[in-house]
Write a protein that holds these residues in place. Structure first.
Motif, short mmCIF file in Angstrom:
data_model
loop_
_atom_site.label_atom_id
_atom_site.label_comp_id
_atom_site.label_asym_id
_atom_site.label_seq_id
_atom_site.Cartn_x
_atom_site.Cartn_y
_atom_site.Cartn_z
N GLN A 76 0.83 -1.20 0.00
CA GLN A 76 0.00 0.00 0.00
C GLN A 76 0.87 1.25 0.00
OE1 GLN A 76 -0.51 2.12 3.06
NE2 GLN A 76 -1.84 3.50 1.93
N ARG A 79 2.35 1.82 -3.44
CA ARG A 79 1.35 2.36 -4.37
C ARG A 79 1.03 3.82 -4.05
NH1 ARG A 79 -1.05 0.42 -8.89
NH2 ARG A 79 -3.13 0.86 -8.13
N VAL A 129 -10.98 6.38 -5.27
CA VAL A 129 -10.38 5.07 -5.51
C VAL A 129 -10.33 4.32 -4.19
CG1 VAL A 129 -8.29 3.82 -6.17
CG2 VAL A 129 -8.96 5.87 -7.44
N GLU A 131 -8.80 0.74 -2.66
CA GLU A 131 -7.89 -0.35 -3.01
C GLU A 131 -7.80 -1.37 -1.88
OE1 GLU A 131 -5.02 0.83 -6.52
OE2 GLU A 131 -4.04 0.92 -4.57
N SER A 144 -8.44 -2.53 -7.34
CA SER A 144 -8.71 -1.09 -7.33
C SER A 144 -10.10 -0.82 -7.89
CB SER A 144 -7.70 -0.35 -8.21
OG SER A 144 -6.40 -0.54 -7.75
#
Length: 194
Positions: A76, A79, A129, A131, A144
């Motif tokens: 995470q 990203r 978004v 995720e 996602s």
């Protein structure tokens, strides 16, 4: 910009009228494709893309292989620093034991991001978004969900269906009972949906 991408990806994709089970032996995953979503595989990118028939959202599932083990939170953070630079992190939490068991993974992590953008006629859009990051062995799985905030409630049922059905490996943990949610947990989940 991402709305145009949604329209481009959706061309030539057939959308389901009812939910369908999807299984991929190469990636050792299974999940339910919600009704009104089309599926496309991108083998060279190790990803699966689902598009809503009304082009209001996409779901991207990426499969990553690592040389050394990585944590779900580490994935995470990787990203967030790359893909979501300039986005606002609205919410994040580690996955629960139950969520990990249901998905057949060792650990998971969840994050929600938002970013405002302008249309050519200077209207403000709020992109959202969510995720889900899953880890099993040296493999990472990222799911996602991309949509405008105004459409989020329209796709919430599809998100729940896909997440509750997503599994790595052949074990079926989908019948685990839902845990009791107190008022604090309910408020947290309500905030997540915003």
């Amino acid at each position: 910009l991402w709305v145009l991408t949604l329209l481009y990806i959706g061309v030539g994709v057939s959308h389901t009228l009812a939910s369908q089970e999807y299984k991929n032996d190469r990636y050792d995953i299974r999940f339910t494709v919600p009704k009104h979503w089309g599926l496309t595989e991108k083998k060279h990118r190790q990803s699966i893309i689902l598009t809503h028939q009304a082009a209001i959202a996409t779901i991207n599932i990426r499969i990553l292989k690592f040389d050394t083990p990585v944590t779900a939170n580490g994935l995470q953070l990787q990203r967030m620093g790359g893909r979501f630079d300039g986005w606002i992190n609205l919410y994040e939490r580690p996955g629960t034991v139950k969520e990990n068991q249901r998905a057949g993974v060792s650990e998971s992590y969840i994050a929600v991001y938002t970013k405002h953008s302008l249309t050519p006629d200077m209207q403000t859009l709020q992109n959202l978004v969510g995720e889900y990051y899953y880890i099993k062995g040296n493999n990472g799985y990222i799911i996602s969900f991309l949509s405008l905030k105004s459409y989020w409630t329209h796709i919430q049922e599809s998100i729940d269906e896909l997440i509750k059905s997503f599994r790595v490996g052949s074990h079926d943990f989908s019948q685990l009972k839902e845990p009791y949610l107190g008022e604090t947990e309910k408020k947290s989940l309500a905030y997540q949906a915003v």
